[in-house]
Design an enzyme around this catalytic site. Sequence first.
Site, PDB file in Angstrom:
ATOM      1  N   GLU A 103      -1.973  -9.636   0.702  1.00 36.67           N
ATOM      2  CA  GLU A 103      -2.984  -8.570   0.648  1.00 36.67           C
ATOM      3  C   GLU A 103      -2.542  -7.386  -0.219  1.00 36.67           C
ATOM      4  O   GLU A 103      -3.343  -6.819  -0.959  1.00 36.67           O
ATOM      5  CB  GLU A 103      -3.307  -8.051   2.059  1.00 36.67           C
ATOM      6  CG  GLU A 103      -3.847  -9.089   3.018  1.00 36.67           C
ATOM      7  CD  GLU A 103      -2.755  -9.742   3.851  1.00 36.67           C
ATOM      8  OE1 GLU A 103      -1.656 -10.036   3.308  1.00 36.67           O
ATOM      9  OE2 GLU A 103      -2.998  -9.964   5.049  1.00 36.67           O
ATOM     10  N   CYS A 163      -0.647  -4.475   6.078  1.00 37.79           N
ATOM     11  CA  CYS A 163      -1.774  -4.922   5.240  1.00 37.79           C
ATOM     12  C   CYS A 163      -3.106  -4.410   5.770  1.00 37.79           C
ATOM     13  O   CYS A 163      -4.003  -4.071   4.987  1.00 37.79           O
ATOM     14  CB  CYS A 163      -1.766  -6.436   5.143  1.00 37.79           C
ATOM     15  SG  CYS A 163      -0.323  -7.043   4.244  1.00 37.79           S
TER      16      CYS A 163
END
Lengths: 150, 150
Positions: free
Chosen positions: A48, A79
Amino acid sequence: MQAALEEARLAAAEGEIPVGAVAVLGNRIIARTHNRREQAHDPCAHAEVLLLREAGAALGSWRLSGVDVYVTLEPCPMCAAALVHARIRTVVFGALDPKAGGVRSLFALCEDPRLNHRVEVISGICAESCSELLQQFFISLRETRPPDAS
Amino acid sequence: MQAALEEARLAAAEGEIPVGAVAVLGNRIIARTHNRREQAHDPCAHAEVLLLREAGAALGSWRLSGVDVYVTLEPCPMCAAALVHARIRTVVFGALDPKAGGVRSLFALCEDPRLNHRVEVISGICAESCSELLQQFFISLRETRPPDAS
């Protein structure tokens, strides 16, 4: 999610924990990445974080309003908070991460009313395929390790 | 913390929110960075994330056991969780961030017993200088903005 799964398979082939992610704006994929923590020697090189960097470069802005993220595993707290920073519209994830998930399992960072943006959460999409890929990876890791001497 | 403050001043000079960070192993600075979110078009380009990447590259590993991090502002949840991922030994920070802090203010991610590592936290070091730099930056931002027509 199929594109995110393809990315996760690439990660596994590179010896990385298989997590893949894709960023979509409108109907177009603007970035696609996978976990590269081992190769990059970077504790933050989760799929991510790499994805948001790539998407920011593609759009010329760190504000990714209107962008949706598809990721094979529930984002960790790092993330999840990164998705909030980026003003992501929706995060769609596959498998839950009961031990370290930052979106549903341990924390609900994407929907925390104290932060300056909320990310809509959709979970459980292709969960079985996403989870199976992770399980297979860890089984093959155990098989290639030398037997414990004890 | 003086080196972290120098980095924060560099950030301000580049038009970035002035946050600086330094990574120390033994008595040696192995990485030093500052916030580069605007320039990099990267929502994750906070000082700490850039620092951990640089320190990982310096040591050839994402595991930064024994490394201490000095940062001028309380890490946000993304950065606090990144410090945990990196197995940082101690984080020393200056000013509190009551609106978005992930270490003391909103969350206590560095000391969460459910995560797989705990980072020791020392807060309030050079807090006044760290905070003053941020205040000055936001005052000068307001002064350079055109007056509101309303």
